[in-house]
Design a protein around this motif. Structure first.
Motif, PDB file in Angstrom:
ATOM      1  N   SER A 205     -77.919   5.988  -2.001  1.00 60.04           N
ATOM      2  CA  SER A 205     -77.957   5.072  -1.115  1.00 60.04           C
ATOM      3  C   SER A 205     -79.787   6.278  -0.949  1.00 60.04           C
ATOM      4  O   SER A 205     -79.939   7.817  -0.413  1.00 60.04           O
ATOM      5  N   ILE A 206     -80.719   5.864  -0.157  1.00 61.93           N
ATOM      6  CA  ILE A 206     -81.914   6.457  -0.335  1.00 61.93           C
ATOM      7  C   ILE A 206     -81.437   6.492   1.509  1.00 61.93           C
ATOM      8  O   ILE A 206     -82.262   7.369   2.408  1.00 61.93           O
ATOM      9  N   ASP A 207     -81.259   6.118   2.054  1.00 62.47           N
ATOM     10  CA  ASP A 207     -80.083   5.885   3.706  1.00 62.47           C
ATOM     11  C   ASP A 207     -78.786   6.767   3.519  1.00 62.47           C
ATOM     12  O   ASP A 207     -77.607   6.303   3.028  1.00 62.47           O
ATOM     13  N   PRO A 208     -79.410   8.147   4.109  1.00 60.02           N
ATOM     14  CA  PRO A 208     -77.903   9.038   4.940  1.00 60.02           C
ATOM     15  C   PRO A 208     -76.781   8.991   4.727  1.00 60.02           C
ATOM     16  O   PRO A 208     -75.566   9.184   4.363  1.00 60.02           O
ATOM     17  N   GLU A 209     -76.886   7.750   5.846  1.00 65.17           N
ATOM     18  CA  GLU A 209     -75.593   7.466   5.958  1.00 65.17           C
ATOM     19  C   GLU A 209     -74.959   6.198   5.306  1.00 65.17           C
ATOM     20  O   GLU A 209     -73.416   6.411   5.373  1.00 65.17           O
ATOM     21  N   VAL A 210     -75.739   5.509   4.362  1.00 62.13           N
ATOM     22  CA  VAL A 210     -74.375   4.563   3.796  1.00 62.13           C
ATOM     23  C   VAL A 210     -74.270   5.316   2.470  1.00 62.13           C
ATOM     24  O   VAL A 210     -73.073   4.799   2.236  1.00 62.13           O
ATOM     25  N   ARG A 239     -81.159  13.721 -14.558  1.00 62.73           N
ATOM     26  CA  ARG A 239     -80.698  11.733 -14.443  1.00 62.73           C
ATOM     27  C   ARG A 239     -79.786  11.655 -13.288  1.00 62.73           C
ATOM     28  O   ARG A 239     -79.189  12.529 -13.199  1.00 62.73           O
ATOM     29  N   ALA A 240     -80.306  10.227 -12.453  1.00 63.86           N
ATOM     30  CA  ALA A 240     -79.521   9.558 -11.814  1.00 63.86           C
ATOM     31  C   ALA A 240     -78.354   8.675 -11.948  1.00 63.86           C
ATOM     32  O   ALA A 240     -78.718   8.060 -12.141  1.00 63.86           O
ATOM     33  N   LEU A 255     -84.661   3.004  -4.018  1.00 61.17           N
ATOM     34  CA  LEU A 255     -83.513   4.258  -4.423  1.00 61.17           C
ATOM     35  C   LEU A 255     -84.323   4.746  -5.685  1.00 61.17           C
ATOM     36  O   LEU A 255     -84.651   6.125  -5.985  1.00 61.17           O
ATOM     37  N   VAL A 256     -84.537   3.827  -6.913  1.00 56.36           N
ATOM     38  CA  VAL A 256     -85.098   3.835  -8.068  1.00 56.36           C
ATOM     39  C   VAL A 256     -85.986   5.076  -8.408  1.00 56.36           C
ATOM     40  O   VAL A 256     -86.486   5.892  -8.514  1.00 56.36           O
ATOM     41  N   GLU A 257     -87.243   4.196  -7.203  1.00 56.65           N
ATOM     42  CA  GLU A 257     -88.274   5.143  -7.660  1.00 56.65           C
ATOM     43  C   GLU A 257     -88.061   6.275  -6.442  1.00 56.65           C
ATOM     44  O   GLU A 257     -89.259   6.955  -6.347  1.00 56.65           O
ATOM     45  N   PHE A 258     -87.224   6.598  -5.356  1.00 58.85           N
ATOM     46  CA  PHE A 258     -87.948   7.914  -4.230  1.00 58.85           C
ATOM     47  C   PHE A 258     -86.720   8.658  -5.406  1.00 58.85           C
ATOM     48  O   PHE A 258     -87.813   9.766  -5.301  1.00 58.85           O
ATOM     49  N   LEU A 259     -85.790   8.297  -6.483  1.00 59.97           N
ATOM     50  CA  LEU A 259     -85.372   9.323  -7.058  1.00 59.97           C
ATOM     51  C   LEU A 259     -86.573  10.083  -8.195  1.00 59.97           C
ATOM     52  O   LEU A 259     -86.650  11.281  -8.706  1.00 59.97           O
ATOM     53  N   ARG A 260     -87.631   9.111  -8.975  1.00 57.01           N
ATOM     54  CA  ARG A 260     -88.277   8.785  -9.546  1.00 57.01           C
ATOM     55  C   ARG A 260     -89.040  10.104  -9.333  1.00 57.01           C
ATOM     56  O   ARG A 260     -89.678  10.885  -9.796  1.00 57.01           O
ATOM     57  N   GLY A 261     -89.626   9.423  -8.012  1.00 58.43           N
ATOM     58  CA  GLY A 261     -90.527  10.239  -7.426  1.00 58.43           C
ATOM     59  C   GLY A 261     -90.452  12.224  -6.665  1.00 58.43           C
ATOM     60  O   GLY A 261     -91.054  13.333  -6.742  1.00 58.43           O
ATOM     61  N   ARG A 262     -89.105  12.061  -7.099  1.00 60.12           N
ATOM     62  CA  ARG A 262     -88.327  13.531  -6.756  1.00 60.12           C
ATOM     63  C   ARG A 262     -88.499  14.508  -8.119  1.00 60.12           C
ATOM     64  O   ARG A 262     -87.718  15.896  -8.624  1.00 60.12           O
ATOM     65  N   GLY A 263     -88.421  13.705  -9.399  1.00 58.34           N
ATOM     66  CA  GLY A 263     -88.043  14.378 -10.420  1.00 58.34           C
ATOM     67  C   GLY A 263     -87.063  14.445 -11.055  1.00 58.34           C
ATOM     68  O   GLY A 263     -87.002  14.673 -12.565  1.00 58.34           O
ATOM     69  N   VAL A 264     -86.887  12.995 -10.842  1.00 55.85           N
ATOM     70  CA  VAL A 264     -85.373  12.548 -11.810  1.00 55.85           C
ATOM     71  C   VAL A 264     -85.742  11.346 -13.115  1.00 55.85           C
ATOM     72  O   VAL A 264     -86.373  11.037 -13.246  1.00 55.85           O
ATOM     73  N   GLY A 265     -85.824  12.441 -14.380  1.00 59.23           N
ATOM     74  CA  GLY A 265     -86.307  11.796 -15.203  1.00 59.23           C
ATOM     75  C   GLY A 265     -85.397   9.925 -15.208  1.00 59.23           C
ATOM     76  O   GLY A 265     -86.470   9.677 -16.103  1.00 59.23           O
ATOM     77  N   SER A 266     -84.123   9.632 -15.392  1.00 55.53           N
ATOM     78  CA  SER A 266     -83.863   8.768 -15.168  1.00 55.53           C
ATOM     79  C   SER A 266     -83.240   7.944 -14.528  1.00 55.53           C
ATOM     80  O   SER A 266     -82.744   9.003 -13.670  1.00 55.53           O
ATOM     81  N   VAL A 267     -83.235   6.837 -13.911  1.00 58.86           N
ATOM     82  CA  VAL A 267     -82.058   5.989 -12.727  1.00 58.86           C
ATOM     83  C   VAL A 267     -81.272   4.956 -13.609  1.00 58.86           C
ATOM     84  O   VAL A 267     -81.576   4.049 -14.200  1.00 58.86           O
ATOM     85  N   SER A 268     -79.679   5.177 -13.866  1.00 62.14           N
ATOM     86  CA  SER A 268     -79.539   4.219 -14.682  1.00 62.14           C
ATOM     87  C   SER A 268     -78.796   3.450 -13.243  1.00 62.14           C
ATOM     88  O   SER A 268     -77.756   4.492 -12.640  1.00 62.14           O
ATOM     89  N   TRP A 269     -78.077   2.173 -13.005  1.00 60.62           N
ATOM     90  CA  TRP A 269     -77.748   1.568 -12.358  1.00 60.62           C
ATOM     91  C   TRP A 269     -76.720  -0.053 -12.708  1.00 60.62           C
ATOM     92  O   TRP A 269     -77.200  -0.178 -13.306  1.00 60.62           O
ATOM     93  N   SER A 270     -75.385   0.071 -11.729  1.00 58.94           N
ATOM     94  CA  SER A 270     -74.950  -0.391 -12.518  1.00 58.94           C
ATOM     95  C   SER A 270     -73.717  -1.203 -11.374  1.00 58.94           C
ATOM     96  O   SER A 270     -73.301  -0.349 -10.557  1.00 58.94           O
ATOM     97  N   ARG A 271     -72.894  -2.318 -11.353  1.00 62.29           N
ATOM     98  CA  ARG A 271     -72.110  -2.873 -10.534  1.00 62.29           C
ATOM     99  C   ARG A 271     -70.556  -2.136 -10.130  1.00 62.29           C
ATOM    100  O   ARG A 271     -71.126  -1.343 -11.676  1.00 62.29           O
ATOM    101  N   THR A 272     -69.967  -2.300  -9.519  1.00 56.62           N
ATOM    102  CA  THR A 272     -68.618  -1.539  -9.633  1.00 56.62           C
ATOM    103  C   THR A 272     -67.997  -1.986 -11.004  1.00 56.62           C
ATOM    104  O   THR A 272     -67.905  -2.969 -10.599  1.00 56.62           O
TER     105      THR A 272
END
Length: 385
Positions: A205-210, A239-240, A255-272
């Motif tokens: 999460s982009i939110d530290p508490e979450v 990657r993340a 969150l994807v845009e935040f991480l890509r802006g930080r230099g992360v090459g790719s971001v995958s996301w999936s359900r639990t």
């Protein structure tokens, strides 16, 4: 005319591209499609099916009858793609070994609510140094293109730099360290850097508490971001991976845009998925927005192996207890233990055929079609416990 009464070297074929299976039974053929539809075919047509499977192309008779039989039409389509024998080794390897997941230890410095491996700071199981180095060499001999060092958290393994260097030395092209990054200090990164591993960071999460609520570790988001920054500054691939659940489903795109802006090459996301501690989280979220999220990756291009060739879909995982399982999420299908046999010795073993299970819950546990195909085929073969 009845189907020929003879014993095959394999009781059928699997079709990796279609995630489908054709199995020979005593009284005919069982055809199972990607959607899970099962069709039993018996009678004279079985001779044409057998001839088609052996030659890898539909006979004229099979093509003619397919027009009136949806299951046979499916089979004709499958026959236009590469197939592998319905054997324990081949249904794991599929169209070529790609990734070996190597869990170095069960200990982790986080206690994530959804952890598929049930890792935590108190888990003491771990693989021995010599065993790990041997498994890496076996993986190279078997043709694996990549190794993912994972756990637990692999950064807590004392011999991680040596293990990564060994993978480099035996010419496994892609070496990835899957981590939360909490233990990635400058000294450890300096030891790892000469082997040029890539890094995959779990991030929620982009939110530290979450984020910290999901990891159940105060301050973890800040420390993971610091590790990402170190890796990016070192010029190593990064990657993340985001597991989406109720707590963090609202801001995934941000969150994807935040991480890509930080230099992360790719971001995958999936359900639990319903594996390990994720079983409770996935069950609780059934029908929710988080459960509707499918595996996605924000990056250019598709899944290719190093050098640009298409990657295979075959996987194996050595768990931190030494068990060999078909995938890191497929932990209930134990093929053997690497303390009692090599990777190939375990795969060459056979079990008594037991047929497909009545109910298939693989979609709750497994996120890719190739894993579900392997799971289904191993159930049929009885090659796992």
């Amino acid at each position: 005319m009845a189907a020929p009464d003879r014993t095959w070297a394999a009781p059928g074929r699997v079709f990796p591209r279609f995630a489908a299976l054709a199995a020979r039974e005593a009284d005919g053929y069982l055809l199972v499609s990607r959607s899970g539809r099962r069709s039993k075919v018996s009678g004279p047509i079985c001779a044409a099916i057998e001839e088609s499977l052996e030659s890898g192309a539909a006979t004229a008779e099979l093509s003619r009858l397919a027009a009136a039989h949806p299951a046979l039409a499916d089979l004709v389509a499958w026959l236009g793609s590469p197939a592998v024998p319905l054997t324990r080794r081949d249904v794991v390897r599929l169209d070529g070994f790609d990734t070996l997941f190597l869990e170095l230890l069960g200990r982790c410095n986080e206690k994530c609510v959804h952890c598929y491996a049930d890792s935590s700071p108190t888990v003491g199981d771990a693989l021995e140094r010599e065993l790990v180095l041997s498994v890496i060499e076996q993986a190279a001999e078997a043709g694996f293109r990549r190794i993912q060092f994972t756990g637990g958290d692999p950064l807590l393994c004392d011999f991680l730099p040596e293990a990564v260097a060994r993978a480099t030395g035996v010419d496994i092209k892609h070496r990835e360290i899957y981590t939360n990054g909490l233990a990635l200090h400058d000294g450890l990164l300096a030891e790892l850097a000469p082997s040029r591993p890539s890094f995959a960071f779990s991030f929620y999460s982009i939110d530290p508490e979450v984020h910290d609520r999901i990891t159940r570790t105060p301050g973890s988001q800040k420390r993971t971001l610091a590790a990402i920054d170190r890796v990016v500054a070192k010029g190593l691939a990064c990657r993340a991976a985001v597991v989406v659940m109720e707590d963090n489903s609202e801001r995934v795109e941000e969150l994807v845009e935040f991480l890509r802006g930080r230099g992360v090459g790719s971001v995958s996301w999936s359900r639990t998925f319903a594996v390990g501690r994720g079983t409770d989280v996935a069950t609780a979220g059934t029908g929710s927005a988080a459960e509707e999220i499918k595996v996605r990756t924000a990056e250019a291009g598709g899944h290719t192996a190093p050098g640009g060739e298409r990657a295979g879909s075959g996987k194996l995982c050595v768990t931190y207890t030494g068990d060999l399982v078909p995938c890191i999420f497929q932990r209930s299908s134990v093929l053997g233990n690497v303390r009692r046999g090599t990777l190939m010795e375990i795969l060459e073993a056979s079990g008594a055929r037991r047929g497909l299970p009545v109910a298939d819950d693989s979609r709750k546990r497994l996120q890719c079609a190739s894993c579900r195909l392997t799971d289904m085929a191993l159930d049929y073969l009885g090659g796992a416990r």
